[in-house]
Write an enzyme that holds these catalytic residues in place. Structure first.
Site, mmCIF file in Angstrom:
data_model
loop_
_atom_site.group_PDB
_atom_site.id
_atom_site.type_symbol
_atom_site.label_atom_id
_atom_site.label_comp_id
_atom_site.label_asym_id
_atom_site.label_seq_id
_atom_site.Cartn_x
_atom_site.Cartn_y
_atom_site.Cartn_z
ATOM 1 N N HIS A 29 0.845 -1.204 0.000
ATOM 2 C CA HIS A 29 0.000 0.000 0.000
ATOM 3 C C HIS A 29 0.880 1.255 0.000
ATOM 4 C CE1 HIS A 29 -3.117 -2.596 2.313
ATOM 5 N NE2 HIS A 29 -3.688 -2.313 1.164
ATOM 6 N N ARG B 126 -2.057 -5.857 -8.197
ATOM 7 C CA ARG B 126 -0.895 -6.713 -7.937
ATOM 8 C C ARG B 126 -0.688 -7.719 -9.058
ATOM 9 N NH1 ARG B 126 -3.113 -7.802 -2.068
ATOM 10 N NH2 ARG B 126 -4.950 -7.410 -3.317
ATOM 11 N N SER C 186 -2.896 -7.815 2.904
ATOM 12 C CA SER C 186 -3.201 -7.644 4.335
ATOM 13 C C SER C 186 -3.721 -8.950 4.927
ATOM 14 C CB SER C 186 -4.248 -6.544 4.526
ATOM 15 O OG SER C 186 -3.763 -5.320 4.051
ATOM 16 N N LYS D 32 -16.709 -7.001 5.856
ATOM 17 C CA LYS D 32 -15.661 -7.809 6.487
ATOM 18 C C LYS D 32 -15.660 -7.471 7.973
ATOM 19 C CE LYS D 32 -12.487 -7.331 2.507
ATOM 20 N NZ LYS D 32 -11.162 -6.796 2.095
HETATM 21 P P1 ADP Z 1 -9.993 -3.574 -0.254
HETATM 22 O O1 ADP Z 1 -10.724 -4.303 0.842
HETATM 23 O O2 ADP Z 1 -10.736 -2.374 -0.776
HETATM 24 O O3 ADP Z 1 -9.474 -4.443 -1.366
HETATM 25 P P2 ADP Z 1 -7.239 -3.359 0.614
HETATM 26 O O4 ADP Z 1 -6.712 -2.594 1.783
HETATM 27 O O5 ADP Z 1 -7.061 -4.830 0.634
HETATM 28 O O6 ADP Z 1 -8.751 -2.938 0.514
HETATM 29 O O7 ADP Z 1 -6.592 -2.802 -0.719
HETATM 30 C C1 ADP Z 1 -6.751 -1.464 -1.115
HETATM 31 C C2 ADP Z 1 -6.155 -1.294 -2.492
HETATM 32 O O8 ADP Z 1 -4.751 -1.498 -2.436
HETATM 33 C C3 ADP Z 1 -6.680 -2.280 -3.536
HETATM 34 O O9 ADP Z 1 -6.747 -1.632 -4.780
HETATM 35 C C4 ADP Z 1 -5.631 -3.360 -3.565
HETATM 36 O O10 ADP Z 1 -5.592 -4.010 -4.814
HETATM 37 C C5 ADP Z 1 -4.385 -2.526 -3.331
HETATM 38 N N1 ADP Z 1 -3.292 -3.317 -2.749
HETATM 39 C C6 ADP Z 1 -3.334 -4.137 -1.695
HETATM 40 N N2 ADP Z 1 -2.134 -4.701 -1.457
HETATM 41 C C7 ADP Z 1 -1.297 -4.220 -2.419
HETATM 42 C C8 ADP Z 1 0.071 -4.453 -2.748
HETATM 43 N N3 ADP Z 1 0.828 -5.312 -2.089
HETATM 44 N N4 ADP Z 1 0.582 -3.774 -3.793
HETATM 45 C C9 ADP Z 1 -0.208 -2.930 -4.499
HETATM 46 N N5 ADP Z 1 -1.493 -2.676 -4.273
HETATM 47 C C10 ADP Z 1 -2.046 -3.317 -3.238
#
Ligand code: ADP
Length: 159
Positions: free
Chosen positions: A18, A91, A129, A42
């Site tokens: 992130h 990703r 995450s 969630k």
């Molecule tokens: P959500 O529940 O909305 O998917 P996340 O916190 O899991 O929330 O992810 C938020 C955004 O960040 C999403 O677009 C996700 O694809 C992106 N994201 C999560 N992990 C990574 C990573 N390791 N590298 C790049 N983008 C990421």
């Protein structure tokens, strides 16, 4: 031209992946609003306050990043924040289908908003995450995947 982007997510917790996206976005947009979702679908490990706090504490070096929590429709939150770009991270191909659907739906709801995608540096491509929470719960070492403060919070949470 001033372009504000909103980067929504659950950030449960924020990872180095992130952060990589946030760092890239901070160079591209006038302001980046990191919008931490309550996410009623969630059951997050960390409370909204904890997640917002963690994002705030690891983004202090950026002058154009603002962190908020939100509980309404993303497109409405984007309008309230004067953002014209929704930013998402991609990703791998596995992310694509869901993100494509989400972008399409958001375009239907608010045609004036553009969804933009950024990809992280390759060493962050496999970080999620969900996996961080699972590994940390089983007392695995996640220190190279998350910022120090997040690592400490995870240890505290599972002890
Ligand atoms: P959500 O529940 O909305 O998917 P996340 O916190 O899991 O929330 O992810 C938020 C955004 O960040 C999403 O677009 C996700 O694809 C992106 N994201 C999560 N992990 C990574 C990573 N390791 N590298 C790049 N983008 C990421």
């Amino acid at each position: 031209m001033q372009i504000n982007a909103i980067y929504p997510g659950t950030f449960d917790p924020i990872t180095n992946g992130h952060l990589d996206i946030i760092a890239r976005a901070s160079k591209l947009y006038s302001k980046v609003i990191v919008a931490v979702a309550v996410n009623r679908g969630k059951t997050p490990l960390f409370t909204l306050e904890e997640r917002v706090q963690m994002v705030e504490s690891v983004t202090t070096e950026f002058t154009n990043i603002q962190v908020i929590g939100f509980d309404n429709l993303l497109v409405d939150c984007a309008k309230q924040q004067n953002a014209t770009v929704i930013l998402r991270g991609l990703r791998a191909v596995t992310d694509f289908e869901y993100e494509f659907q989400l972008a399409g739906m958001n375009r239907k709801l608010a045609p004036q908003l553009e969804t933009m995608f950024l990809t992280p540096a390759e060493q962050y491509e496999f970080i999620s995450s969900t996996m961080i929470r699972e590994i940390a719960q089983l007392k695995g070492d996640v220190s190279c995947f998350v910022p120090v403060v997040v690592h400490q919070r995870l240890i505290k949470k599972f002890n």
